[in-house]
Every structure is written in C-alpha cells, then in structure tokens.
Design a protein around this motif. Structure first.
Motif, PDB file in Angstrom:
ATOM      1  N   PRO A 132       0.798  -1.234   0.000  1.00 12.92           N
ATOM      2  CA  PRO A 132       0.000   0.000   0.000  1.00 12.92           C
ATOM      3  C   PRO A 132       0.826   1.277   0.000  1.00 12.92           C
ATOM      4  CG  PRO A 132      -0.177  -1.174   2.102  1.00 12.92           C
ATOM      5  CD  PRO A 132       0.485  -2.103   1.146  1.00 12.92           C
ATOM      6  N   GLY A 133       1.955   1.281   0.694  1.00 16.98           N
ATOM      7  CA  GLY A 133       2.821   2.462   0.673  1.00 16.98           C
ATOM      8  C   GLY A 133       2.090   3.753   1.005  1.00 16.98           C
ATOM      9  N   ALA A 134       1.242   3.720   2.034  1.00 12.06           N
ATOM     10  CA  ALA A 134       0.445   4.904   2.359  1.00 12.06           C
ATOM     11  C   ALA A 134       1.316   6.063   2.813  1.00 12.06           C
ATOM     12  CB  ALA A 134      -0.581   4.547   3.429  1.00 12.06           C
ATOM     13  N   ASN A 135       2.192   5.796   3.765  1.00 13.50           N
ATOM     14  CA  ASN A 135       3.068   6.853   4.276  1.00 13.50           C
ATOM     15  C   ASN A 135       4.355   6.952   3.468  1.00 13.50           C
ATOM     16  OD1 ASN A 135       3.683   8.932   6.093  1.00 13.50           O
ATOM     17  ND2 ASN A 135       4.739   7.556   7.494  1.00 13.50           N
ATOM     18  N   ILE A 197       7.908  10.081   3.501  1.00 18.23           N
ATOM     19  CA  ILE A 197       7.400   9.662   4.814  1.00 18.23           C
ATOM     20  C   ILE A 197       7.073  10.914   5.637  1.00 18.23           C
ATOM     21  CG2 ILE A 197       7.753   8.238   6.858  1.00 18.23           C
ATOM     22  CD1 ILE A 197       9.811   6.620   5.348  1.00 18.23           C
ATOM     23  N   VAL A 198       5.969  11.546   5.309  1.00 21.06           N
ATOM     24  CA  VAL A 198       5.616  12.822   5.949  1.00 21.06           C
ATOM     25  C   VAL A 198       4.210  12.809   6.548  1.00 21.06           C
ATOM     26  CG1 VAL A 198       7.201  14.309   4.676  1.00 21.06           C
ATOM     27  CG2 VAL A 198       5.011  13.727   3.635  1.00 21.06           C
ATOM     28  N   GLY A 199       3.639  11.600   6.813  1.00 20.23           N
ATOM     29  CA  GLY A 199       2.242  11.573   7.208  1.00 20.23           C
ATOM     30  C   GLY A 199       1.873  10.806   8.454  1.00 20.23           C
ATOM     31  N   ASN A 200       2.828  10.428   9.327  1.00 19.12           N
ATOM     32  CA  ASN A 200       2.437   9.741  10.556  1.00 19.12           C
ATOM     33  C   ASN A 200       2.969  10.479  11.779  1.00 19.12           C
ATOM     34  OD1 ASN A 200       5.235   8.395   9.981  1.00 19.12           O
ATOM     35  ND2 ASN A 200       4.769   7.817  12.102  1.00 19.12           N
ATOM     36  N   THR A 201       2.352  10.254  12.916  1.00 21.21           N
ATOM     37  CA  THR A 201       2.786  10.911  14.152  1.00 21.21           C
ATOM     38  C   THR A 201       2.995   9.944  15.310  1.00 21.21           C
ATOM     39  OG1 THR A 201       0.456  11.385  14.666  1.00 21.21           O
ATOM     40  CG2 THR A 201       1.727  13.133  13.605  1.00 21.21           C
ATOM     41  N   ILE A 202       2.725   8.645  15.129  1.00 21.07           N
ATOM     42  CA  ILE A 202       2.910   7.657  16.189  1.00 21.07           C
ATOM     43  C   ILE A 202       4.129   6.807  15.860  1.00 21.07           C
ATOM     44  CG2 ILE A 202       1.896   5.772  17.514  1.00 21.07           C
ATOM     45  CD1 ILE A 202       0.440   8.411  17.846  1.00 21.07           C
ATOM     46  N   GLY A 203       5.120   6.793  16.754  1.00 18.79           N
ATOM     47  CA  GLY A 203       6.341   6.059  16.523  1.00 18.79           C
ATOM     48  C   GLY A 203       6.239   4.594  16.898  1.00 18.79           C
ATOM     49  N   LEU A 204       7.302   3.864  16.652  1.00 21.29           N
ATOM     50  CA  LEU A 204       7.337   2.428  16.914  1.00 21.29           C
ATOM     51  C   LEU A 204       7.091   2.128  18.386  1.00 21.29           C
ATOM     52  CD1 LEU A 204       7.953  -0.403  15.711  1.00 21.29           C
ATOM     53  CD2 LEU A 204      10.345  -0.021  16.322  1.00 21.29           C
ATOM     54  N   THR A 316      -0.229   1.209   6.056  1.00 21.98           N
ATOM     55  CA  THR A 316      -1.629   1.381   5.696  1.00 21.98           C
ATOM     56  C   THR A 316      -2.150   2.768   6.084  1.00 21.98           C
ATOM     57  OG1 THR A 316      -2.164   0.267   7.780  1.00 21.98           O
ATOM     58  CG2 THR A 316      -2.182  -1.071   5.784  1.00 21.98           C
ATOM     59  N   VAL A 317      -3.278   3.127   5.488  1.00 19.77           N
ATOM     60  CA  VAL A 317      -3.836   4.476   5.641  1.00 19.77           C
ATOM     61  C   VAL A 317      -4.207   4.765   7.087  1.00 19.77           C
ATOM     62  CG1 VAL A 317      -5.681   6.033   4.907  1.00 19.77           C
ATOM     63  CG2 VAL A 317      -4.668   4.445   3.263  1.00 19.77           C
ATOM     64  N   ASP A 318      -4.686   3.759   7.817  1.00 19.14           N
ATOM     65  CA  ASP A 318      -5.170   3.985   9.178  1.00 19.14           C
ATOM     66  C   ASP A 318      -4.070   4.434  10.128  1.00 19.14           C
ATOM     67  OD1 ASP A 318      -4.490   1.073   8.636  1.00 19.14           O
ATOM     68  OD2 ASP A 318      -4.514   1.050  10.831  1.00 19.14           O
ATOM     69  N   ARG A 319      -2.815   4.293   9.747  1.00 17.40           N
ATOM     70  CA  ARG A 319      -1.708   4.688  10.608  1.00 17.40           C
ATOM     71  C   ARG A 319      -1.263   6.132  10.362  1.00 17.40           C
ATOM     72  NH1 ARG A 319       2.407  -0.464  11.368  1.00 17.40           N
ATOM     73  NH2 ARG A 319       0.995  -1.630  12.714  1.00 17.40           N
ATOM     74  N   MET A 320      -1.953   6.806   9.481  1.00 18.76           N
ATOM     75  CA  MET A 320      -1.540   8.154   9.127  1.00 18.76           C
ATOM     76  C   MET A 320      -2.328   9.211   9.888  1.00 18.76           C
ATOM     77  SD  MET A 320      -0.902   7.793   5.034  1.00 18.76           S
ATOM     78  CE  MET A 320      -0.416   9.517   4.918  1.00 18.76           C
ATOM     79  N   ASP A 321      -1.777  10.420   9.936  1.00 21.33           N
ATOM     80  CA  ASP A 321      -2.372  11.573  10.618  1.00 21.33           C
ATOM     81  C   ASP A 321      -2.477  12.688   9.578  1.00 21.33           C
ATOM     82  OD1 ASP A 321      -2.832  13.938  12.054  1.00 21.33           O
ATOM     83  OD2 ASP A 321      -1.713  13.229  13.803  1.00 21.33           O
ATOM     84  N   PHE A 322      -3.659  12.855   9.007  1.00 20.60           N
ATOM     85  CA  PHE A 322      -3.805  13.775   7.875  1.00 20.60           C
ATOM     86  C   PHE A 322      -3.805  15.243   8.266  1.00 20.60           C
ATOM     87  CE2 PHE A 322      -5.012   9.701   6.152  1.00 20.60           C
ATOM     88  CZ  PHE A 322      -4.315   9.701   4.954  1.00 20.60           C
TER      89      PHE A 322
END
Length: 430
Positions: A132-135, A197-204, A316-322
């Motif tokens: 999917p390569g969402a982020n 990789i500019v769309g997530n805010t929750i780290g590992l 996946t998309v659900d892991r992103m912060d738009f």
C-alpha cells in the motif's frame, strides 16, 4: 553606497493569510486512491489499467492535468523516462517521472517539490504482493498534488516543478533521472524539497510527535572537489552550504505559520545510514533537503501486510495523521512560494578584510534583483543576527572584523521576496 531597508515589504511576498490552507480530507482521498492500485512497485505492471505503478502514474498525471485545467492551463504535464539496470532490477526497468510544470516568468529557473510514487514490501524484489505504501510515500505524492492545487492560483517568477518519482526503492533512480534532466536542460535550480514519509505521528514505541517535522540537509557539499572542501573549511562555511541555507530558510518560515509544525534542522543529508531522492541533486550541486516525520514507525515501512503475536505490520492508511500531513504541506507551500517569488541566490559571494576592522563583501549581479541583503553573525552563532539591504554588488561593513564574523548575501525582489542566502568565502587569488 545607498542603503535600503526593505523589511516591511516582506509581508507582501508571503500572503499566507490569503492563501488556501491544505485540506486533510482531500489529501486522505489522494492517499487512499494511490493505495487502491494494490502495489506501486517499480517492477510492477506499467500497462495494467488498475493495478501497478503504471496505473498510479497515469492517475497522478490526470490529477495534475485537472489542476492545470482549473487554472486555465497554468500547469502542463510531461513524463521523462530512462532505462536503469542494477541489483534491484537486474533485467532493467524503464523509470518514468511524472512532472507538472507551472511556468513562471523565468522558465529556466525552477523550484522542485517531489515525492516518490513507488512502494514495496519486505522483499524489495516482490513486485506482486500488495504494497500500500500509504506513508512511504503516498503521503509525499499527496503533498505534491495539494501544493499544486494551492499554488496554481498564484503567479511566480520561477517555474514550479511538481514531481512524482519512480524507482526510489530500487536505487533513487527517479531522483537521479530528474537531477540529470535539470542539468541537461540548463535549469537554475533554486530549491528541491523532497517529501518522503511525511504523514504519521505515532512512533514504533507508541510516542506521538505531532509538533515537528525533520528537515535533513548536508553541510560539506558532496558536489565539491577536495580543493573546494579545503577552501570551505578555511572559510568556516561547513554549516552554510546551499542545502543548509535552504533548511534554515524552511526553519525561519516554520515560525511564521500559525498552528504549524516546528522544523527540526537535522544536520546530515538524510537519516543515519539511509538515503532519499534528494541526494542525486546534492551530487550535482543543487540545494536540496528532505522532509520526514518527527518520529518513524518501522513496522509500517517496507513490510509485508501481516499480524504476528498481536503485532501489526504494514504501511496502511489507518496509521496516518492527515491534519499533521496538512501542516507539513503548508510549510512546503510557504517555502515554494517564497523562493519562487524571489530572484536566484547570488553567486560569487566573497569577503575581504584581513588586517582590517572592516569587512568588504562582493558578489555577482542577479537577474531581476531589486536589491540585496547582506547578513552576518558572530562566528559562535548558528543563525544570522544582523543585516543591511543595499542596491549595489559590494558593500563595506564598518566595524565588522572579518576574523570574527560569517557573512552571507541574498537577492531581493521588488516586493521584498528573498532568495536563499549565499555564504561568503575568500576571493580566489589571481
């Protein structure tokens, strides 16, 4: 020498309050559309109508074309392509970059904003599994489209290039192709903004970092010869090359955007031991930086879609912060607008003043510049602290001892738009 004070005019150069804000819901729709192509692996089908990298590239081209139609043809779309062969494509592959050109008054001077459209899973050679390569990096491609939607409503001096690159995961080939194209066509590249990789805010580890974005830039220039690096070292310019100057400009703009994100200046070309599509530009001497999230989730990068012992893997998309992605987009937009409105950065900037209490700065004239800004700071400071605006191409800084200060010069447009600052080195002997 006549001195001008143009600071009040800077507000005219960056009409951020009147500019449309990036829309998170629109960017989410773009990411979801890119994910819907199943895989965008570089070696996936270039011809299938709905699955693979070819379908994704055609969709991006159609969206960019639609944006161009909405602004009366202000953006034209074109592909550039070249064959590449390497360990991750042993049989060769045609790399295609899709570009949108918003032509400015100077078609040869460009600012570039880009993301890579290809994706991958755990096995870099797996071109069939869902990736999917969402982020990584539909987020960057969605940012490019949103920047085009917003900036297409304005006119600029420089040409803005909106780019979706292929082949990043196979060897930074899309970046290499575009950088080579810039050189071959004789473009003056004022800035390259690589968003990867500019769309997530929750780290590992579960931490949330939503207040900042990392901006990576080189110090010593990879394009310089050993002799040039020695000269830069002697002048003390390790922290003031073109890419670092670009990063500092981004940082300065970040502080002007209400409710935005802080730009964290990462003083290395990219993340430790890793690379991105801006690096081929650095090798050719162009100012280029990479934007990347404040904290990464490695379970959502280059992973097969799976769950193991309750641990979920996949980009996946659900892991992103738009809403966060929209803020990073706004910072890109502000940077593009400033540099596209300004003249090119001065070249040939030098200082002299050994055995003197004054410093003399000189530089080559810049086409279209209404004036110049001389900046300086003490050697123990990282950021410019003092400045004066002038109209000529030389100026004496009275009482500024050259041994103790760094100096730089930028070019100004009539409305006060400012170019990147060019660091002043020692004049060549001759």
């Amino acid at each position: 020498m006549r001195t001008l004070f143009l600071l009040p005019l800077l507000a005219l150069a960056t009409p951020a309050t009147a500019r449309e804000a990036p829309r998170p819901e629109r960017m989410k729709a773009d990411v979801e559309k890119l994910v819907s192509f199943g895989t965008r692996h570089t070696l996936s089908s270039p011809d299938h109508p709905s699955r693979g990298i070819g379908a994704a590239r055609r969709w991006f081209a159609s969206e960019m074309g639609r944006i161009g139609e909405a602004c009366g043809g202000c953006i034209t779309v074109a592909n550039i392509a070249r064959g590449f062969t390497g360990p991750r494509a042993p049989n060769g592959v045609q790399i295609v970059d899709v570009l949108g050109f918003q032509q400015g008054r100077d078609p040869k001077r460009v600012v570039i904003v880009m993301g890579h459209i290809d994706s991958r899973v755990t096995d870099v050679m797996d071109a069939t599994s869902d990736a999917p390569g969402a982020n990584d990096d539909a987020s960057g491609v969605a940012l490019v489209l949103e920047a085009a939607r917003i900036l297409s409503k304005e006119k600029f001096d420089a040409t803005i290039v909106y780019a979706a690159l292929s082949g990043e995961e196979q060897g930074l080939w899309g970046g290499e192709l575009l950088a080579d194209t810039a050189r071959e066509r004789g473009w003056t590249v004022s800035a390259v903004l690589n968003n990867d990789i500019v769309g997530n805010t929750i780290g590992l580890d579960g931490r949330r970092v939503a207040d900042r974005v990392r901006v990576f830039s080189e110090g010593i220039r990879s394009s310089e010869s050993l002799e040039q690096q020695i000269a830069r070292r002697a002048a003390g310019g390790e922290d003031d090359g073109p890419s670092r100057s670009l990063a500092k400009a981004v940082d300065g703009l970040a502080g002007t955007l209400p409710g935005g994100v802080d730009a964290v200046l990462e003083r290395r070309p990219d993340r430790f031991g890793r690379g991105g599509d801006h690096e081929p530009f650095l090798k050719l001497g162009y100012p280029a930086v990479r934007f990347s999230v404040g904290v990464e989730n490695y379970d959502a990068q280059h992973q097969d879609l799976r769950t193991e012992s309750g641990r979920v893997y996949g980009d996946t998309v659900d892991r992103m912060d738009f809403p966060y992605l929209a803020k990073v987009t706004a910072l890109n937009v502000a940077t593009l607008a400033r540099l596209a409105a300004a003249p090119a950065a001065p070249e040939g900037v030098t200082i002299a003043g050994a055995l003197s209490t004054d410093t003399t700065a000189r530089w080559q004239p810049v086409a279209g510049a209404a004036g110049y800004r001389i900046r300086w700071r003490r050697n123990d400071r990282q950021d410019w602290t003092d400045q004066v605006d002038v109209t000529g191409t030389s100026h004496v800084l009275k009482g500024v001892i050259v041994d103790d200060h760094f100096v730089g010069v930028s070019a100004l447009a009539k409305d006060g738009s400012e170019s990147l600052v060019s660091f002043a080195g020692r004049a060549p002997r001759g």
